[in-house]
Design an enzyme around this catalytic site. Structure first.
Site, PDB file in Angstrom:
ATOM      1  N   TYR A 139      -6.669 -16.501  -0.681  1.00 33.04           N
ATOM      2  CA  TYR A 139      -6.590 -15.337   0.217  1.00 33.04           C
ATOM      3  C   TYR A 139      -7.949 -14.647   0.310  1.00 33.04           C
ATOM      4  CZ  TYR A 139      -6.068 -10.402   1.421  1.00 33.04           C
ATOM      5  OH  TYR A 139      -6.257  -9.159   1.961  1.00 33.04           O
ATOM      6  N   LYS A 187     -10.644 -14.139   3.455  1.00 28.71           N
ATOM      7  CA  LYS A 187     -11.094 -12.828   3.972  1.00 28.71           C
ATOM      8  C   LYS A 187     -12.624 -12.718   3.884  1.00 28.71           C
ATOM      9  CE  LYS A 187      -8.856  -9.723   5.151  1.00 28.71           C
ATOM     10  NZ  LYS A 187      -8.321  -9.363   6.499  1.00 28.71           N
ATOM     11  N   THR A 199     -11.099  -6.413   2.732  1.00 29.79           N
ATOM     12  CA  THR A 199     -10.485  -6.021   1.455  1.00 29.79           C
ATOM     13  C   THR A 199     -11.520  -6.017   0.330  1.00 29.79           C
ATOM     14  OG1 THR A 199      -8.981  -6.859  -0.252  1.00 29.79           O
ATOM     15  CG2 THR A 199      -9.797  -8.468   1.292  1.00 29.79           C
ATOM     16  N   ASP A 200     -11.256  -5.198  -0.686  1.00 36.30           N
ATOM     17  CA  ASP A 200     -12.159  -5.185  -1.852  1.00 36.30           C
ATOM     18  C   ASP A 200     -12.112  -6.509  -2.619  1.00 36.30           C
ATOM     19  OD1 ASP A 200      -9.627  -4.912  -2.982  1.00 36.30           O
ATOM     20  OD2 ASP A 200     -10.105  -3.111  -4.158  1.00 36.30           O
ATOM     21  N   GLU A 201     -11.062  -7.327  -2.364  1.00 41.20           N
ATOM     22  CA  GLU A 201     -10.937  -8.590  -3.116  1.00 41.20           C
ATOM     23  C   GLU A 201     -12.064  -9.565  -2.803  1.00 41.20           C
ATOM     24  OE1 GLU A 201      -7.136 -10.355  -3.483  1.00 41.20           O
ATOM     25  OE2 GLU A 201      -6.139  -8.439  -3.749  1.00 41.20           O
TER      26      GLU A 201
HETATM   27  P1  NAD Z   1       0.970  -7.586   6.272  1.00 44.81           P
HETATM   28  O1  NAD Z   1       1.137  -8.944   5.687  1.00 44.81           O
HETATM   29  O2  NAD Z   1       1.963  -6.531   5.971  1.00 44.81           O
HETATM   30  O3  NAD Z   1       0.889  -7.692   7.877  1.00 44.81           O
HETATM   31  C1  NAD Z   1       0.184  -8.702   8.528  1.00 44.81           C
HETATM   32  C2  NAD Z   1       0.625  -8.721   9.979  1.00 44.81           C
HETATM   33  O4  NAD Z   1      -0.142  -9.710  10.671  1.00 44.81           O
HETATM   34  C3  NAD Z   1       2.102  -9.099  10.172  1.00 44.81           C
HETATM   35  O5  NAD Z   1       2.700  -8.230  11.113  1.00 44.81           O
HETATM   36  C4  NAD Z   1       2.042 -10.517  10.716  1.00 44.81           C
HETATM   37  O6  NAD Z   1       3.136 -10.842  11.570  1.00 44.81           O
HETATM   38  C5  NAD Z   1       0.721 -10.486  11.473  1.00 44.81           C
HETATM   39  N1  NAD Z   1       0.132 -11.827  11.630  1.00 44.81           N
HETATM   40  C6  NAD Z   1      -0.025 -12.776  10.669  1.00 44.81           C
HETATM   41  N2  NAD Z   1      -0.607 -13.876  11.194  1.00 44.81           N
HETATM   42  C7  NAD Z   1      -0.846 -13.607  12.497  1.00 44.81           C
HETATM   43  C8  NAD Z   1      -1.447 -14.324  13.562  1.00 44.81           C
HETATM   44  N3  NAD Z   1      -1.930 -15.565  13.374  1.00 44.81           N
HETATM   45  N4  NAD Z   1      -1.555 -13.742  14.773  1.00 44.81           N
HETATM   46  C9  NAD Z   1      -1.065 -12.488  14.984  1.00 44.81           C
HETATM   47  N5  NAD Z   1      -0.470 -11.763  14.013  1.00 44.81           N
HETATM   48  C10 NAD Z   1      -0.373 -12.309  12.793  1.00 44.81           C
HETATM   49  O7  NAD Z   1      -0.492  -7.151   5.866  1.00 44.81           O
HETATM   50  P2  NAD Z   1      -1.054  -5.693   5.480  1.00 44.81           P
HETATM   51  O8  NAD Z   1      -0.817  -5.447   4.041  1.00 44.81           O
HETATM   52  O9  NAD Z   1      -0.586  -4.719   6.490  1.00 44.81           O
HETATM   53  O10 NAD Z   1      -2.622  -5.947   5.659  1.00 44.81           O
HETATM   54  C11 NAD Z   1      -3.246  -5.774   6.925  1.00 44.81           C
HETATM   55  C12 NAD Z   1      -4.707  -6.103   6.811  1.00 44.81           C
HETATM   56  O11 NAD Z   1      -5.308  -5.249   5.838  1.00 44.81           O
HETATM   57  C13 NAD Z   1      -4.981  -7.538   6.351  1.00 44.81           C
HETATM   58  O12 NAD Z   1      -6.076  -8.021   7.073  1.00 44.81           O
HETATM   59  C14 NAD Z   1      -5.328  -7.387   4.879  1.00 44.81           C
HETATM   60  O13 NAD Z   1      -6.220  -8.403   4.470  1.00 44.81           O
HETATM   61  C15 NAD Z   1      -5.990  -6.029   4.866  1.00 44.81           C
HETATM   62  N6  NAD Z   1      -5.883  -5.260   3.609  1.00 44.81           N
HETATM   63  C16 NAD Z   1      -4.659  -5.068   3.015  1.00 44.81           C
HETATM   64  C17 NAD Z   1      -4.579  -4.278   1.860  1.00 44.81           C
HETATM   65  C18 NAD Z   1      -3.261  -4.023   1.189  1.00 44.81           C
HETATM   66  O14 NAD Z   1      -3.232  -3.450   0.106  1.00 44.81           O
HETATM   67  N7  NAD Z   1      -2.128  -4.393   1.760  1.00 44.81           N
HETATM   68  C19 NAD Z   1      -5.737  -3.708   1.324  1.00 44.81           C
HETATM   69  C20 NAD Z   1      -6.975  -3.952   1.956  1.00 44.81           C
HETATM   70  C21 NAD Z   1      -7.027  -4.710   3.104  1.00 44.81           C
HETATM   71  O1  DAU Z   2      -7.120  -5.047  -3.165  1.00 46.57           O
HETATM   72  C1  DAU Z   2      -6.646  -5.184  -1.860  1.00 46.57           C
HETATM   73  C2  DAU Z   2      -5.587  -6.262  -1.820  1.00 46.57           C
HETATM   74  O2  DAU Z   2      -4.450  -5.733  -2.474  1.00 46.57           O
HETATM   75  C3  DAU Z   2      -5.247  -6.714  -0.405  1.00 46.57           C
HETATM   76  O3  DAU Z   2      -6.358  -7.317   0.170  1.00 46.57           O
HETATM   77  C4  DAU Z   2      -4.065  -7.697  -0.412  1.00 46.57           C
HETATM   78  O4  DAU Z   2      -3.680  -7.995   0.918  1.00 46.57           O
HETATM   79  C5  DAU Z   2      -2.908  -7.033  -1.131  1.00 46.57           C
HETATM   80  O5  DAU Z   2      -1.828  -7.951  -1.222  1.00 46.57           O
HETATM   81  C6  DAU Z   2      -3.324  -6.565  -2.521  1.00 46.57           C
HETATM   82  O6  DAU Z   2      -3.582  -7.719  -3.383  1.00 46.57           O
HETATM   83  P1  DAU Z   2      -3.112  -7.729  -4.911  1.00 46.57           P
HETATM   84  O7  DAU Z   2      -2.979  -9.111  -5.364  1.00 46.57           O
HETATM   85  O8  DAU Z   2      -3.940  -6.804  -5.738  1.00 46.57           O
HETATM   86  O9  DAU Z   2      -1.669  -7.006  -4.711  1.00 46.57           O
HETATM   87  P2  DAU Z   2      -0.231  -7.335  -5.321  1.00 46.57           P
HETATM   88  O10 DAU Z   2       0.653  -6.195  -4.923  1.00 46.57           O
HETATM   89  O11 DAU Z   2       0.225  -8.706  -5.008  1.00 46.57           O
HETATM   90  O12 DAU Z   2      -0.482  -7.262  -6.880  1.00 46.57           O
HETATM   91  C7  DAU Z   2      -1.007  -6.082  -7.475  1.00 46.57           C
HETATM   92  C8  DAU Z   2      -1.166  -6.373  -8.967  1.00 46.57           C
HETATM   93  O13 DAU Z   2       0.138  -6.496  -9.548  1.00 46.57           O
HETATM   94  C9  DAU Z   2      -1.876  -7.670  -9.271  1.00 46.57           C
HETATM   95  O14 DAU Z   2      -2.666  -7.498 -10.432  1.00 46.57           O
HETATM   96  C10 DAU Z   2      -0.753  -8.656  -9.544  1.00 46.57           C
HETATM   97  C11 DAU Z   2       0.321  -7.787 -10.157  1.00 46.57           C
HETATM   98  N1  DAU Z   2       1.725  -8.182  -9.904  1.00 46.57           N
HETATM   99  C12 DAU Z   2       2.095  -8.399  -8.606  1.00 46.57           C
HETATM  100  C13 DAU Z   2       3.382  -8.764  -8.317  1.00 46.57           C
HETATM  101  C14 DAU Z   2       3.805  -9.015  -6.878  1.00 46.57           C
HETATM  102  C15 DAU Z   2       2.623  -8.296 -10.947  1.00 46.57           C
HETATM  103  O15 DAU Z   2       2.280  -8.079 -12.128  1.00 46.57           O
HETATM  104  N2  DAU Z   2       3.900  -8.636 -10.647  1.00 46.57           N
HETATM  105  C16 DAU Z   2       4.319  -8.906  -9.370  1.00 46.57           C
HETATM  106  O16 DAU Z   2       5.519  -9.248  -9.173  1.00 46.57           O
END
Ligand code: NAD
Ligand code: DAU
Length: 351
Positions: free
Chosen positions: A165, A169, A140-142
């Site tokens: 988190y 990562k 992730t970019d985080e």
């Molecule tokens: P998500 O939370 O929707 O899904 C995570 C999945 O992993 C779930 O199905 C969960 O059951 C499974 N899981 C959790 N712990 C586990 C374990 N110990 N063993 C096996 N399975 C397990 O997450 P997402 O948003 O789909 O993100 C997927 C990946 O992409 C993550 O690694 C996250 O860091 C990365 N990522 C997410 C975003 C985003 O915006 N959502 C952006 C960049 C990178």
């Molecule tokens: O940048 C990639 C990341 O993006 C991934 O690695 C993470 O898995 C994913 O959860 C996401 O992280 P963020 O913290 O950026 O996403 P989130 O949707 O939780 O929040 C997006 C922005 O919105 C953040 O600045 C917090 C804000 N927010 C979020 C929630 C849930 C609010 O203001 N209100 C809210 O209720």
């Protein structure tokens, strides 16, 4: 035929990726290993449950015995590690599970992949692997931390994660890199910006706001709402990962993003307007501790070196996403029952 182990494939991006890969590649076999935490939902994958190219295994990526058995049975040549605890707010409330899944789980996968792919598995100094194998870590970019009002994340930047988190990562990225440097394991790491689209658990900003807005519930915006995220439609993330599997140079890291920087408040207002509701639903609430102010991805490397480009604009992706949540309220109701409500109460109602 390619044999892929996809971890976390019952979650948001993993499930979209499995749909994408089965639609795009005929000659492929996918095993989806997922622990089915609150964020994993098998019903999402019901359309492909009878596809002979796809199997589901319920299990934890920390379970080395299970991983070993799966590698023996399916002879994977590619691992794509999506499995993670993924929600920043949860990591602030309960960090332990983030370290265990995101760091220890990743290392368990690396350890087993290294053993099975090494041409001399019992020789600890051997750095020669079967041809065509790859471990892709979905990061992730985080991990880069936060930006000021200018600049963008580039792959060479130091890692400065701010939340439990993102620290977990970043740690995983470092152990993946170490397996490449020390043992020569063929790896890539991808670092993507914020995704949105179908099947995202409604704890994240966009699905939570759509869900609440549809029900005329308050929209909790953290602090002043001027934090900036760089949004990418999930299908574009899937195509980018497919590109890195096919063309990524061994050991390289690739940023993934679509140049869609938006302040949170603007995203929320876009949703309100698309659903024909009123801005009075917005409620500014206490800010997230350690809240990163701005993310912006420089995607020059993946676009110029691997030829990947995003296909969705923010407008087209958001229209499709809002439409999906409007037509799939049953999915949201199903995944937000039970445990999620306890968490939601802990997070918001006690603050
Ligand atoms: P998500 O939370 O929707 O899904 C995570 C999945 O992993 C779930 O199905 C969960 O059951 C499974 N899981 C959790 N712990 C586990 C374990 N110990 N063993 C096996 N399975 C397990 O997450 P997402 O948003 O789909 O993100 C997927 C990946 O992409 C993550 O690694 C996250 O860091 C990365 N990522 C997410 C975003 C985003 O915006 N959502 C952006 C960049 C990178
Ligand atoms: O940048 C990639 C990341 O993006 C991934 O690695 C993470 O898995 C994913 O959860 C996401 O992280 P963020 O913290 O950026 O996403 P989130 O949707 O939780 O929040 C997006 C922005 O919105 C953040 O600045 C917090 C804000 N927010 C979020 C929630 C849930 C609010 O203001 N209100 C809210 O209720």
């Amino acid at each position: 035929m390619k044999s892929l182990l996809i971890t976390g494939g019952a979650g948001f991006i993993g499930s979209n990726f499995i749909f994408y890969m089965l639609a795009k590649h005929r000659d492929i076999r996918i095993v989806n290993l997922d622990a089915l935490t609150y964020a994993g939902n098998l019903s999402t994958l019901s359309p492909i449950s009878n596809d002979p190219r796809y199997s589901f295994v319920k299990g934890n990526i920390c379970d080395r015995t299970l991983l070993d058995a799966l590698f023996n049975k399916f002879q994977f040549d590619t691992v794509v590690n999506f499995a993670a605890e993924s929600h920043v707010d949860r990591s602030i409330v309960e960090p332990d599970i983030f370290l265990s899944t995101n760091i220890i789980g990743t290392q368990a996968l690396l350890h087993i992949a290294k053993r099975h792919w090494n041409i001399e598995p019992d020789n600890k100094y051997c750095r020669v692997y079967r041809s065509g194998v790859k471990f892709l870590q979905v990061s992730t970019d985080e991990v880069y931390g936060t930006l000021g009002s200018s600049g963008m994340f580039v792959e060479e930047m130091p890692l400065l994660p701010n939340s439990p988190y993102s620290a977990s990562k970043a740690s995983a990225d470092l152990i993946v890199r170490a397996y490449h440097e020390t043992y020569g394991l063929p790896i890539n790491i991808t670092r993507c910006s914020n995704n949105y689209g179908a099947f995202q658990f409604p704890e994240k900003l966009i699905p939570l706001m759509i869900h609440n807005c549809m029900l005329d519930k308050k929209l909790p915006v953290y602090g002043d709402g001027m934090q900036i995220r760089d949004w990418l439609y999930v299908e574009d993330h899937c195509s980018a990962i497919d590109t890195v599997i096919c063309k990524g140079i061994d050991g390289h890291i690739y940023n993934i993003g679509g140049n869609n920087e938006k302040p949170n408040i603007e995203v929320v207002k876009t949703i309100i307007s698309a659903l024909g509701k009123d801005n009075s639903l917005i409620e500014h609430v206490k800010d997230r501790p350690g809240h990163d102010r701005r993310y912006a991805i420089d995607n020059t490397k993946i676009t110029t070196q691997l030829g990947w480009t995003p296909e969705w604009t923010f407008e087209s992706g958001m229209a499709k996403t809002i439409d999906w949540y409007q037509n799939n309220q049953a999915w949201t109701d199903k995944v937000t029952s039970g445990e999620y409500l306890d968490y939601y109460e802990k997070m918001y109602l006690q603050n």
